[in-house]
Design an enzyme around this catalytic site. Structure first.
Site, PDB file in Angstrom:
ATOM      1  N   MET A  61     -17.897  -3.769  37.634  1.00  0.00           N
ATOM      2  CA  MET A  61     -18.382  -3.236  37.029  1.00  0.00           C
ATOM      3  C   MET A  61     -17.235  -2.150  36.842  1.00  0.00           C
ATOM      4  O   MET A  61     -17.810  -0.980  37.412  1.00  0.00           O
ATOM      5  CB  MET A  61     -19.799  -2.886  35.557  1.00  0.00           C
ATOM      6  CG  MET A  61     -20.758  -4.131  35.398  1.00  0.00           C
ATOM      7  SD  MET A  61     -21.690  -3.347  34.865  1.00  0.00           S
ATOM      8  CE  MET A  61     -21.685  -2.293  33.965  1.00  0.00           C
ATOM      9  N   GLU A  62     -16.152  -2.014  36.290  1.00  0.00           N
ATOM     10  CA  GLU A  62     -15.198  -0.909  36.700  1.00  0.00           C
ATOM     11  C   GLU A  62     -16.118   0.575  36.065  1.00  0.00           C
ATOM     12  O   GLU A  62     -15.813   0.669  34.947  1.00  0.00           O
ATOM     13  CB  GLU A  62     -13.875  -1.234  36.007  1.00  0.00           C
ATOM     14  CG  GLU A  62     -12.064  -0.020  35.925  1.00  0.00           C
ATOM     15  CD  GLU A  62     -11.954  -0.581  37.158  1.00  0.00           C
ATOM     16  OE1 GLU A  62     -11.443   0.851  37.564  1.00  0.00           O
ATOM     17  OE2 GLU A  62     -12.302  -0.888  37.886  1.00  0.00           O
ATOM     18  N   GLN A 111     -12.856  -7.825  44.952  1.00  0.00           N
ATOM     19  CA  GLN A 111     -12.048  -8.244  44.023  1.00  0.00           C
ATOM     20  C   GLN A 111     -11.049  -8.044  43.483  1.00  0.00           C
ATOM     21  O   GLN A 111     -10.708  -6.361  43.895  1.00  0.00           O
ATOM     22  CB  GLN A 111     -12.882  -7.761  42.673  1.00  0.00           C
ATOM     23  CG  GLN A 111     -12.889  -9.179  41.391  1.00  0.00           C
ATOM     24  CD  GLN A 111     -13.467  -8.622  40.708  1.00  0.00           C
ATOM     25  OE1 GLN A 111     -13.057  -7.338  39.535  1.00  0.00           O
ATOM     26  NE2 GLN A 111     -14.164  -9.908  39.569  1.00  0.00           N
ATOM     27  N   CYS A 167     -11.684 -10.509  33.141  1.00  0.00           N
ATOM     28  CA  CYS A 167     -11.816  -8.223  32.205  1.00  0.00           C
ATOM     29  C   CYS A 167     -11.013  -8.404  30.970  1.00  0.00           C
ATOM     30  O   CYS A 167      -9.795  -8.663  30.949  1.00  0.00           O
ATOM     31  CB  CYS A 167     -10.415  -7.732  33.517  1.00  0.00           C
ATOM     32  SG  CYS A 167     -10.513  -6.112  32.288  1.00  0.00           S
ATOM     33  N   LYS A 178     -13.995 -14.707  38.427  1.00  0.00           N
ATOM     34  CA  LYS A 178     -14.646 -14.423  37.944  1.00  0.00           C
ATOM     35  C   LYS A 178     -14.204 -14.855  36.724  1.00  0.00           C
ATOM     36  O   LYS A 178     -12.204 -14.669  36.913  1.00  0.00           O
ATOM     37  CB  LYS A 178     -15.387 -13.164  37.987  1.00  0.00           C
ATOM     38  CG  LYS A 178     -16.305 -13.513  36.830  1.00  0.00           C
ATOM     39  CD  LYS A 178     -17.066 -11.523  37.174  1.00  0.00           C
ATOM     40  CE  LYS A 178     -18.304 -11.542  36.298  1.00  0.00           C
ATOM     41  NZ  LYS A 178     -18.059 -11.206  35.448  1.00  0.00           N
ATOM     42  N   GLY A 231     -23.779 -13.198  32.045  1.00  0.00           N
ATOM     43  CA  GLY A 231     -23.788 -12.244  30.070  1.00  0.00           C
ATOM     44  C   GLY A 231     -25.515 -12.118  29.517  1.00  0.00           C
ATOM     45  O   GLY A 231     -26.458 -13.486  29.029  1.00  0.00           O
ATOM     46  N   GLU A 232     -25.980 -11.119  29.496  1.00  0.00           N
ATOM     47  CA  GLU A 232     -27.219 -11.083  28.483  1.00  0.00           C
ATOM     48  C   GLU A 232     -28.442 -11.199  29.069  1.00  0.00           C
ATOM     49  O   GLU A 232     -29.756 -12.147  28.384  1.00  0.00           O
ATOM     50  CB  GLU A 232     -27.019 -11.879  27.203  1.00  0.00           C
ATOM     51  CG  GLU A 232     -25.867 -11.300  25.783  1.00  0.00           C
ATOM     52  CD  GLU A 232     -25.964  -9.806  25.189  1.00  0.00           C
ATOM     53  OE1 GLU A 232     -27.445  -9.909  24.980  1.00  0.00           O
ATOM     54  OE2 GLU A 232     -24.818  -9.471  25.774  1.00  0.00           O
ATOM     55  N   ARG A 239     -24.747  -4.901  33.218  1.00  0.00           N
ATOM     56  CA  ARG A 239     -25.112  -4.085  32.180  1.00  0.00           C
ATOM     57  C   ARG A 239     -26.754  -3.677  32.410  1.00  0.00           C
ATOM     58  O   ARG A 239     -27.699  -2.871  32.537  1.00  0.00           O
ATOM     59  CB  ARG A 239     -24.926  -4.289  31.026  1.00  0.00           C
ATOM     60  CG  ARG A 239     -23.314  -3.970  30.708  1.00  0.00           C
ATOM     61  CD  ARG A 239     -23.432  -4.132  29.384  1.00  0.00           C
ATOM     62  NE  ARG A 239     -22.782  -5.086  29.096  1.00  0.00           N
ATOM     63  CZ  ARG A 239     -23.270  -6.288  27.617  1.00  0.00           C
ATOM     64  NH1 ARG A 239     -23.648  -5.240  27.113  1.00  0.00           N
ATOM     65  NH2 ARG A 239     -23.734  -7.165  27.355  1.00  0.00           N
TER      66      ARG A 239
END
Length: 328
Positions: free
Chosen positions: A8-9, A68, A98, A139, A200-201, A224
């Site tokens: 995560m940038e 990465q 991205c 990815k 995701g999620e 996240r």
């Protein structure tokens, strides 16, 4: 099952990787992307984003960290991947997911999903450039504007010799809006024997189980969700293993925040030290109400001494409350 900490940038850097992997449950990390244009980057660039290269390519907890790379041309990507390998990277990850407009306009990230042949060429060039013992992973998302080329990208990456693919179950157009279309990942699983990681999620152990069932993937990537709940990897692993663990209490999270802030304070200029802890509180408050209250109390503070005092006072109040005898 493997659990991988997502790149995560600007958020999951070496300090955060060290903190989260120390809590347990994570099998691998991926760095923020190294932007590749036309030149071979100097070693200091890779060490800045992956200081773990000087420690065997692992976090202090012993979790390997893949470097990465993000770029749109096979030859420069291959040259920089070779340099990563020379510096001791345990694996190379390629960013084709991205969604940032600035990145896409610079011929990087998810925009490349419109050209499966070029995606395959980049993967193949990198695969040839690094020793066979070093994994090359990719990815991706389900697509750029839509999903029409999803399987074309998956098959191109597989044919190019990648070791595995992590799939964020949304297109670039979807951004980060729920839902994540986990069942779409199952289409890729049915088309290739290449290991696939679903992303995701995933906010809870229950989400992890639903994602596994819908995607037909055992391996998961957490991003996240691990920032909102730092113990989520450990909880997911325990739950799917049949022995649920106790979630971390807010007092323990507050102690992590304090440690995180002091680590950042030692690394940053004073005027930047408060930013990362405020950013993390922005994630934590989605799960811990106390984080929202703490954020409100420090959001206007810039002086690191004042921020440190506020964090210390908050933690001291929590500790006093825990140590106070219960009323008869």
């Amino acid at each position: 099952m493997r659990l991988i900490l997502a790149p995560m940038e600007g958020v999951i850097d070496a300090t955060m990787r060290a903190l989260l992997t120390d809590l347990g449950g994570i099998d691998r990390c991926v760095t923020e992307f190294v932007r590749v244009s036309q030149q071979l980057l100097p070693p200091r660039v890779f060490r800045r984003l992956c200081p773990e290269l000087d420690s065997g390519g692992c976090t202090p907890a012993g979790v390997p960290v893949y470097v990465q790379l993000l770029g749109g041309q096979p030859s420069p990507m291959a040259d920089n991947a070779a340099r990563c390998a020379e510096l001791g990277a345990p694996g190379i990850d390629l960013n084709f997911g991205c969604p940032a407009k600035t990145v896409n306009k610079s011929d990087g990230g998810a925009i490349l999903l419109q050209e499966p042949e070029r995606v395959g060429s980049i993967v193949a060039a990198v695969r040839r450039a690094v020793p066979a013992v070093i994994p090359v992973t990719a990815k991706i998302r389900l697509g750029f504007e839509d999903r029409s080329q999803f399987l074309d990208n998956v098959l191109a990456i597989a044919a190019a010799g990648a070791s595995e693919i992590a799939i964020h179950a949304r297109t670039r157009r979807d951004g980060y809006q729920p839902p994540a279309w986990w069942d779409e990942i199952a289409r890729a699983v049915a088309q290739t024997s290449l290991p696939i990681v679903a992303n995701g999620e995933i906010w809870s152990p229950e989400d992890a189980r639903r994602c596994q069932l819908a995607s037909q993937c055992q391996d998961l990537m957490l991003g996240r969700g691990a920032l909102r709940r730092p113990d989520l990897p450990r909880l997911v692993r325990a739950s799917l293993g049949g022995a649920p663990a106790e979630p971390m209490a807010w007092i323990d999270i507050a102690a992590l925040l304090q440690h995180f802030f002091h680590s950042k304070r030692a690394q940053c200029e004073p005027r930047h030290a408060a930013g990362p802890v405020k950013q993390w509180l922005g994630y934590l408050r989605h799960y811990y109400p106390e984080a929202g209250l703490l954020f409100a109390g420090i959001k206007r503070l810039i002086d690191p001494v004042a921020v440190s005092a506020a964090l210390d006072a908050h933690l001291a109040t929590l500790q006093a409350g825990r140590d106070r005898p219960a009323a008869a």
